[in-house]
Motif scaffolding. Structure first.
Motif, mmCIF file in Angstrom:
data_model
loop_
_atom_site.group_PDB
_atom_site.id
_atom_site.type_symbol
_atom_site.label_atom_id
_atom_site.label_comp_id
_atom_site.label_asym_id
_atom_site.label_seq_id
_atom_site.Cartn_x
_atom_site.Cartn_y
_atom_site.Cartn_z
ATOM 1 N N GLN A 1 0.871 -0.887 -0.229
ATOM 2 C CA GLN A 1 -0.220 0.130 -0.205
ATOM 3 C C GLN A 1 0.914 1.531 0.150
ATOM 4 O O GLN A 1 0.638 2.508 -0.806
ATOM 5 N N PHE A 2 1.648 0.908 1.117
ATOM 6 C CA PHE A 2 3.030 1.793 0.780
ATOM 7 C C PHE A 2 3.676 2.792 -0.898
ATOM 8 O O PHE A 2 3.366 3.838 -0.874
ATOM 9 N N ALA A 3 3.875 1.478 -1.215
ATOM 10 C CA ALA A 3 4.632 1.633 -3.059
ATOM 11 C C ALA A 3 3.716 2.147 -3.774
ATOM 12 O O ALA A 3 4.343 2.925 -4.419
ATOM 13 N N ALA A 4 2.136 2.005 -3.329
ATOM 14 C CA ALA A 4 1.440 2.257 -4.642
ATOM 15 C C ALA A 4 0.973 3.746 -4.413
ATOM 16 O O ALA A 4 1.085 4.291 -5.360
ATOM 17 N N LYS A 5 1.667 4.583 -3.239
ATOM 18 C CA LYS A 5 0.908 5.749 -2.394
ATOM 19 C C LYS A 5 2.492 6.447 -3.022
ATOM 20 O O LYS A 5 2.871 7.451 -2.949
ATOM 21 N N SER A 6 3.565 6.404 -2.732
ATOM 22 C CA SER A 6 4.953 6.493 -2.630
ATOM 23 C C SER A 6 5.531 6.885 -4.214
ATOM 24 O O SER A 6 5.578 6.425 -4.584
ATOM 25 N N LYS A 7 5.635 8.783 -4.278
ATOM 26 C CA LYS A 7 6.247 9.195 -4.974
ATOM 27 C C LYS A 7 7.334 8.673 -5.696
ATOM 28 O O LYS A 7 7.999 8.553 -6.945
ATOM 29 N N HIS A 8 8.692 8.408 -4.531
ATOM 30 C CA HIS A 8 9.496 8.304 -4.684
ATOM 31 C C HIS A 8 10.181 6.941 -5.125
ATOM 32 O O HIS A 8 10.486 6.675 -5.550
ATOM 33 N N VAL A 9 8.774 5.816 -4.342
ATOM 34 C CA VAL A 9 9.048 4.776 -5.236
ATOM 35 C C VAL A 9 8.740 4.459 -6.458
ATOM 36 O O VAL A 9 9.456 4.040 -7.411
ATOM 37 N N ALA A 10 7.699 5.796 -7.090
ATOM 38 C CA ALA A 10 7.374 5.991 -8.573
ATOM 39 C C ALA A 10 8.600 6.362 -9.467
ATOM 40 O O ALA A 10 9.000 5.304 -10.465
ATOM 41 N N ASP A 11 9.162 7.424 -8.666
ATOM 42 C CA ASP A 11 10.514 7.542 -9.502
ATOM 43 C C ASP A 11 11.486 7.007 -9.548
ATOM 44 O O ASP A 11 12.210 6.389 -10.585
ATOM 45 N N LEU A 12 11.844 5.425 -8.338
ATOM 46 C CA LEU A 12 12.835 4.579 -8.313
ATOM 47 C C LEU A 12 12.343 3.300 -9.216
ATOM 48 O O LEU A 12 13.679 2.974 -10.887
ATOM 49 N N VAL A 13 10.611 2.891 -9.718
ATOM 50 C CA VAL A 13 10.502 2.759 -11.153
ATOM 51 C C VAL A 13 10.827 2.893 -12.145
ATOM 52 O O VAL A 13 11.164 2.161 -12.932
ATOM 53 N N SER A 14 10.668 4.094 -12.443
ATOM 54 C CA SER A 14 10.478 5.036 -13.656
ATOM 55 C C SER A 14 11.999 5.159 -14.032
ATOM 56 O O SER A 14 13.163 4.615 -15.245
ATOM 57 N N ARG A 15 13.127 4.995 -12.853
ATOM 58 C CA ARG A 15 14.675 5.103 -13.155
ATOM 59 C C ARG A 15 15.083 3.581 -13.614
ATOM 60 O O ARG A 15 16.547 2.941 -13.656
ATOM 61 N N GLY B 1 15.436 -5.247 -5.225
ATOM 62 C CA GLY B 1 15.869 -5.155 -3.503
ATOM 63 C C GLY B 1 16.569 -3.626 -2.968
ATOM 64 O O GLY B 1 16.095 -2.672 -1.995
ATOM 65 N N GLU B 2 16.616 -3.175 -4.582
ATOM 66 C CA GLU B 2 16.878 -1.501 -4.128
ATOM 67 C C GLU B 2 15.604 -1.080 -4.088
ATOM 68 O O GLU B 2 15.288 0.012 -2.982
ATOM 69 N N ILE B 3 14.500 -0.883 -4.315
ATOM 70 C CA ILE B 3 13.421 -0.436 -3.636
ATOM 71 C C ILE B 3 12.943 -1.035 -2.303
ATOM 72 O O ILE B 3 11.917 0.289 -1.784
ATOM 73 N N VAL B 4 12.792 -2.225 -2.205
ATOM 74 C CA VAL B 4 12.724 -2.198 -0.923
ATOM 75 C C VAL B 4 13.583 -2.170 0.354
ATOM 76 O O VAL B 4 12.737 -2.274 0.711
ATOM 77 N N THR B 5 14.782 -2.119 -0.217
ATOM 78 C CA THR B 5 15.183 -1.442 1.250
ATOM 79 C C THR B 5 14.779 0.147 1.134
ATOM 80 O O THR B 5 14.605 0.586 2.442
ATOM 81 N N HIS B 6 14.481 0.709 0.576
ATOM 82 C CA HIS B 6 13.781 1.916 0.401
ATOM 83 C C HIS B 6 12.638 2.026 1.195
ATOM 84 O O HIS B 6 12.093 2.699 2.335
ATOM 85 N N ILE B 7 11.635 0.992 0.965
ATOM 86 C CA ILE B 7 10.392 0.911 1.116
ATOM 87 C C ILE B 7 10.733 0.306 2.555
ATOM 88 O O ILE B 7 10.165 0.788 3.881
#
Length: 225
Positions: free
Chosen positions: A151-165, A170-176
């Protein structure tokens, strides 16, 4: 302290809740191994004997870690120990002391200083996550944790930025994990990379098959779009 039979008793500090087996007179608990990862230690109560097993990260099964007497530690007893310790987090109540028969220290015995260069088991972040996502029996509810993290990942702008890059899962899980740990402890400063990695490893050791499985699957779907 010595019992009547003259055997020396020492106090062995362990890191998780100990369980008593019914199939053999023994106790079992999980520990960190010197080679890394999660291990299972079984101590006979009727004689001086210890069996150490690694917990396979893919299957969850136990594999002998060093020599042990299969007659003293039969497969059905090891299976019982695995079942009873499944999902139990490293103790957030503090250290537990158990009296055992003296045995020679070996390279597989892990002390507090040997376990990890960064130890998050006694941290505010580890305790907060265990408290938030444990069920009434004290076992980690990874389904709930994964649901909240997704739920956090779906709403996070920073996660969206990480996905776009096209960052790695693993990097995204670490950020979350870093973000949610900071939120749950209500701290202003986030964990360092080393602290976050140690926290992730300690959570994965409880049940490596389930820890972040759903979250990683969700992130991979996001990355594939």
């Amino acid at each position: 302290m010595r019992p009547r039979n003259g055997a020396l008793i020492i106090m062995n500090i362990i890191r998780t809740a100990a369980v008593e087996l019914t199939s053999i007179p023994a106790i079992a608990y999980k520990q960190k191994l010197g080679a890394g990862g999660s291990g299972l230690r079984i101590i006979r109560l009727d004689q001086e004997a210890t069996g150490i097993f690694t917990v396979d990260r893919r299957t969850g099964g136990a594999v002998g870690y060093g020599a042990h007497d299969a007659a003293l530690f039969p497969e059905h007893a090891v299976d019982e120990a695995l079942e009873l310790t499944e999902g139990l987090p490293y103790s957030s109540r503090g250290k537990i002391k158990v009296a055992i028969f003296e045995q020679k220290a070996d390279k597989d015995d892990v002390t507090e200083d040997q376990a990890d260069s960064v130890d998050m088991v006694d941290s505010d972040e580890y305790r907060a996550i265990v408290e938030r996502y444990s069920d009434e029996n004290g076992r980690m509810n990874y389904a709930l944790m994964n649901k909240d993290f997704i739920q956090f990942a779906a709403k996070s702008k920073h996660v969206a930025d990480l996905v776009s890059r096209k960052a790695t899962d693993g990097e995204i899980v670490t950020h979350i994990l870093r973000n949610r740990a900071t939120f749950l402890t209500n701290k202003k400063e986030s964990l360092s990379d080393a602290q976050t990695e140690a926290l992730l490893e300690s959570l994965e050791e409880i049940d490596p098959r389930s820890a972040f499985k759903e979250l990683k699957n969700h992130i991979r779907r996001m990355l594939s779009r």
